[in-house]
Design a protein around this motif. Structure first.
Motif, PDB file in Angstrom:
ATOM      1  N   LEU A  65       0.828  -1.204   0.000  1.00 44.68           N
ATOM      2  CA  LEU A  65       0.000   0.000   0.000  1.00 44.68           C
ATOM      3  C   LEU A  65       0.866   1.259   0.000  1.00 44.68           C
ATOM      4  CD1 LEU A  65      -2.754   1.417   0.197  1.00 44.68           C
ATOM      5  CD2 LEU A  65      -2.600   1.167   2.669  1.00 44.68           C
ATOM      6  N   GLN A  66       1.932   1.263   0.791  1.00 43.05           N
ATOM      7  CA  GLN A  66       2.834   2.413   0.843  1.00 43.05           C
ATOM      8  C   GLN A  66       3.578   2.575  -0.482  1.00 43.05           C
ATOM      9  OE1 GLN A  66       4.755   0.807   4.361  1.00 43.05           O
ATOM     10  NE2 GLN A  66       4.207   2.661   5.500  1.00 43.05           N
ATOM     11  N   ARG A  67       3.992   1.461  -1.093  1.00 44.08           N
ATOM     12  CA  ARG A  67       4.673   1.542  -2.389  1.00 44.08           C
ATOM     13  C   ARG A  67       3.739   2.142  -3.429  1.00 44.08           C
ATOM     14  NH1 ARG A  67       6.336  -3.802  -0.878  1.00 44.08           N
ATOM     15  NH2 ARG A  67       4.954  -4.712  -2.455  1.00 44.08           N
ATOM     16  N   ARG A  68       2.460   1.691  -3.419  1.00 39.34           N
ATOM     17  CA  ARG A  68       1.488   2.235  -4.371  1.00 39.34           C
ATOM     18  C   ARG A  68       1.316   3.740  -4.180  1.00 39.34           C
ATOM     19  NH1 ARG A  68      -4.324   0.890  -3.195  1.00 39.34           N
ATOM     20  NH2 ARG A  68      -4.153   2.893  -2.179  1.00 39.34           N
ATOM     21  N   GLU A  69       1.201   4.176  -2.937  1.00 40.05           N
ATOM     22  CA  GLU A  69       1.031   5.606  -2.663  1.00 40.05           C
ATOM     23  C   GLU A  69       2.243   6.406  -3.139  1.00 40.05           C
ATOM     24  OE1 GLU A  69       0.275   5.580   1.523  1.00 40.05           O
ATOM     25  OE2 GLU A  69      -1.844   5.077   1.276  1.00 40.05           O
ATOM     26  N   LYS A  70       3.433   5.854  -2.973  1.00 39.88           N
ATOM     27  CA  LYS A  70       4.643   6.559  -3.413  1.00 39.88           C
ATOM     28  C   LYS A  70       4.730   6.615  -4.937  1.00 39.88           C
ATOM     29  CE  LYS A  70       7.244   5.926   0.791  1.00 39.88           C
ATOM     30  NZ  LYS A  70       7.204   7.337   1.144  1.00 39.88           N
ATOM     31  N   VAL A  71       4.314   5.542  -5.603  1.00 48.46           N
ATOM     32  CA  VAL A  71       4.299   5.551  -7.064  1.00 48.46           C
ATOM     33  C   VAL A  71       3.264   6.554  -7.566  1.00 48.46           C
ATOM     34  CG1 VAL A  71       3.797   4.175  -9.125  1.00 48.46           C
ATOM     35  CG2 VAL A  71       5.234   3.228  -7.305  1.00 48.46           C
ATOM     36  N   GLN A  72       2.092   6.612  -6.913  1.00 48.03           N
ATOM     37  CA  GLN A  72       1.087   7.612  -7.288  1.00 48.03           C
ATOM     38  C   GLN A  72       1.635   9.021  -7.097  1.00 48.03           C
ATOM     39  OE1 GLN A  72      -2.324   6.579  -4.891  1.00 48.03           O
ATOM     40  NE2 GLN A  72      -3.126   5.172  -6.434  1.00 48.03           N
ATOM     41  N   SER A  73       2.312   9.249  -5.987  1.00 40.21           N
ATOM     42  CA  SER A  73       2.898  10.563  -5.718  1.00 40.21           C
ATOM     43  C   SER A  73       3.918  10.922  -6.800  1.00 40.21           C
ATOM     44  CB  SER A  73       3.559  10.552  -4.335  1.00 40.21           C
ATOM     45  OG  SER A  73       4.188  11.773  -4.075  1.00 40.21           O
ATOM     46  N   PHE A  74       4.715   9.952  -7.189  1.00 37.46           N
ATOM     47  CA  PHE A  74       5.692  10.202  -8.257  1.00 37.46           C
ATOM     48  C   PHE A  74       4.986  10.540  -9.568  1.00 37.46           C
ATOM     49  CE2 PHE A  74       8.050   8.576 -11.884  1.00 37.46           C
ATOM     50  CZ  PHE A  74       9.117   9.449 -11.853  1.00 37.46           C
ATOM     51  N   CYS A  75       3.920   9.792  -9.897  1.00 35.30           N
ATOM     52  CA  CYS A  75       3.194  10.044 -11.151  1.00 35.30           C
ATOM     53  C   CYS A  75       2.609  11.453 -11.187  1.00 35.30           C
ATOM     54  CB  CYS A  75       2.096   9.005 -11.356  1.00 35.30           C
ATOM     55  SG  CYS A  75       2.732   7.383 -11.819  1.00 35.30           S
ATOM     56  N   ARG A  76       2.207  11.974 -10.037  1.00 30.53           N
ATOM     57  CA  ARG A  76       1.679  13.350  -9.984  1.00 30.53           C
ATOM     58  C   ARG A  76       2.756  14.377 -10.330  1.00 30.53           C
ATOM     59  NH1 ARG A  76      -0.742  11.071  -5.240  1.00 30.53           N
ATOM     60  NH2 ARG A  76      -2.929  10.662  -5.652  1.00 30.53           N
ATOM     61  N   ARG A  77       4.013  13.989 -10.203  1.00 31.41           N
ATOM     62  CA  ARG A  77       5.113  14.905 -10.532  1.00 31.41           C
ATOM     63  C   ARG A  77       5.456  14.913 -12.023  1.00 31.41           C
ATOM     64  NH1 ARG A  77      10.156  13.578  -7.570  1.00 31.41           N
ATOM     65  NH2 ARG A  77      10.805  15.524  -8.508  1.00 31.41           N
ATOM     66  N   ILE A  78       4.995  13.901 -12.763  1.00 28.00           N
ATOM     67  CA  ILE A  78       5.329  13.811 -14.187  1.00 28.00           C
ATOM     68  C   ILE A  78       4.580  14.888 -14.961  1.00 28.00           C
ATOM     69  CG2 ILE A  78       5.195  12.370 -16.253  1.00 28.00           C
ATOM     70  CD1 ILE A  78       5.416   9.922 -14.402  1.00 28.00           C
ATOM     71  N   ARG A  79       5.293  15.578 -15.828  1.00 33.51           N
ATOM     72  CA  ARG A  79       4.700  16.602 -16.695  1.00 33.51           C
ATOM     73  C   ARG A  79       4.130  15.921 -17.940  1.00 33.51           C
ATOM     74  NH1 ARG A  79       6.037  22.081 -16.418  1.00 33.51           N
ATOM     75  NH2 ARG A  79       4.429  22.035 -18.009  1.00 33.51           N
ATOM     76  N   PHE A  80       2.933  15.345 -17.804  1.00 31.10           N
ATOM     77  CA  PHE A  80       2.324  14.632 -18.920  1.00 31.10           C
ATOM     78  C   PHE A  80       2.037  15.558 -20.093  1.00 31.10           C
ATOM     79  CE2 PHE A  80       1.372  11.646 -15.464  1.00 31.10           C
ATOM     80  CZ  PHE A  80       1.757  10.450 -16.057  1.00 31.10           C
ATOM     81  N   ASP A  81       1.906  16.846 -19.840  1.00 29.90           N
ATOM     82  CA  ASP A  81       1.663  17.791 -20.924  1.00 29.90           C
ATOM     83  C   ASP A  81       2.884  17.930 -21.835  1.00 29.90           C
ATOM     84  OD1 ASP A  81       3.043  19.037 -18.797  1.00 29.90           O
ATOM     85  OD2 ASP A  81       2.338  21.030 -19.391  1.00 29.90           O
ATOM     86  N   ILE A  83       4.686  15.183 -22.742  1.00 26.96           N
ATOM     87  CA  ILE A  83       4.890  13.848 -23.299  1.00 26.96           C
ATOM     88  C   ILE A  83       3.800  13.608 -24.335  1.00 26.96           C
ATOM     89  CG2 ILE A  83       4.856  11.377 -22.788  1.00 26.96           C
ATOM     90  CD1 ILE A  83       5.849  12.092 -19.960  1.00 26.96           C
ATOM     91  N   GLN A  84       4.192  13.127 -25.513  1.00 22.47           N
ATOM     92  CA  GLN A  84       3.206  12.864 -26.557  1.00 22.47           C
ATOM     93  C   GLN A  84       2.539  11.513 -26.288  1.00 22.47           C
ATOM     94  OE1 GLN A  84       4.541  13.479 -30.508  1.00 22.47           O
ATOM     95  NE2 GLN A  84       2.550  13.045 -31.384  1.00 22.47           N
ATOM     96  N   LEU A  85       1.270  11.565 -25.886  1.00 19.56           N
ATOM     97  CA  LEU A  85       0.507  10.359 -25.581  1.00 19.56           C
ATOM     98  C   LEU A  85      -0.202   9.872 -26.840  1.00 19.56           C
ATOM     99  CD1 LEU A  85      -0.984  11.577 -22.198  1.00 19.56           C
ATOM    100  CD2 LEU A  85       0.998  10.097 -22.535  1.00 19.56           C
ATOM    101  N   LEU A  86      -0.428   8.560 -26.930  1.00 21.46           N
ATOM    102  CA  LEU A  86      -1.049   7.968 -28.107  1.00 21.46           C
ATOM    103  C   LEU A  86      -2.561   8.053 -28.017  1.00 21.46           C
ATOM    104  CD1 LEU A  86       1.202   4.790 -28.300  1.00 21.46           C
ATOM    105  CD2 LEU A  86       1.549   7.004 -29.415  1.00 21.46           C
ATOM    106  N   ARG A  87      -3.208   8.305 -29.148  1.00 22.59           N
ATOM    107  CA  ARG A  87      -4.668   8.402 -29.185  1.00 22.59           C
ATOM    108  C   ARG A  87      -5.277   7.055 -29.516  1.00 22.59           C
ATOM    109  NH1 ARG A  87      -6.489  13.403 -32.716  1.00 22.59           N
ATOM    110  NH2 ARG A  87      -6.831  11.644 -34.058  1.00 22.59           N
ATOM    111  N   ASP A  88      -6.478   6.831 -29.025  1.00 19.02           N
ATOM    112  CA  ASP A  88      -7.288   5.658 -29.360  1.00 19.02           C
ATOM    113  C   ASP A  88      -6.651   4.330 -28.948  1.00 19.02           C
ATOM    114  OD1 ASP A  88      -9.212   7.346 -30.479  1.00 19.02           O
ATOM    115  OD2 ASP A  88      -8.152   7.363 -32.393  1.00 19.02           O
ATOM    116  N   THR A  89      -5.809   4.339 -27.941  1.00 19.95           N
ATOM    117  CA  THR A  89      -5.208   3.121 -27.405  1.00 19.95           C
ATOM    118  C   THR A  89      -4.648   3.432 -26.020  1.00 19.95           C
ATOM    119  OG1 THR A  89      -3.716   1.284 -27.862  1.00 19.95           O
ATOM    120  CG2 THR A  89      -2.901   3.495 -28.389  1.00 19.95           C
TER     121      THR A  89
END
Length: 137
Positions: A65-81, A83-89
């Motif tokens: 549970l703690q590992r999951r929370e830390k991975v979620q916290s890390f993902c919130r730091r990623i600048r997804f804007d 990164i070119q994300l793929l459409r329709d998949t």
């Protein structure tokens, strides 16, 4: 100060976190070889489904549970804007410890501290994007 992604909404998929059960111990740290988490990103009328795969080190005794929370916290730091994300998949974002031909771009991160003061020690911050071969249709 404005948020760098004000109109991008990140939501984690329930039960979307997995890590390998195989651990090695190095310098007092338990290392799970791979962590995977599924999330969705929404901006106006667009939605992207993303699987993030990364490597991380944890102090001994850190529960799943703690590992999951830390991975979620890390993902919130990623600048997804940025990164070119793929459409329709489902886009797979692979974060690698190696700077090689596949992972040749540095991962864009926001400079944010965790509320609990702990940080994730990543083996690397290089990434590449591909279609998730294990995507659910």
């Amino acid at each position: 100060m404005s948020s760098p992604q004000p109109d991008l909404v990140l939501e984690f998929t329930p039960k979307g976190y997995k890590d390998e059960d195989v651990f090695s111990f190095r310098d007092g740290l338990a290392v799970a070889r791979k962590h995977s988490i599924q999330l969705s990103l929404r901006r106006s009328r667009f939605t992207w489904l993303v699987t993030v795969n990364l490597h991380a080190q944890w102090p001994n005794g850190i529960k799943k549970l703690q590992r999951r929370e830390k991975v979620q916290s890390f993902c919130r730091r990623i600048r997804f804007d940025r990164i070119q994300l793929l459409r329709d998949t489902v886009t797979e974002l692979v974060i690698s410890s190696e700077h090689d031909i596949a992972s040749n771009r540095p991962l864009p991160l926001r400079d944010v501290c965790d509320l609990d003061g702990n940080k994730i020690e990543l083996c690397g911050r290089w990434f590449y994007v591909r279609e998730d071969p294990f995507r659910h249709k």
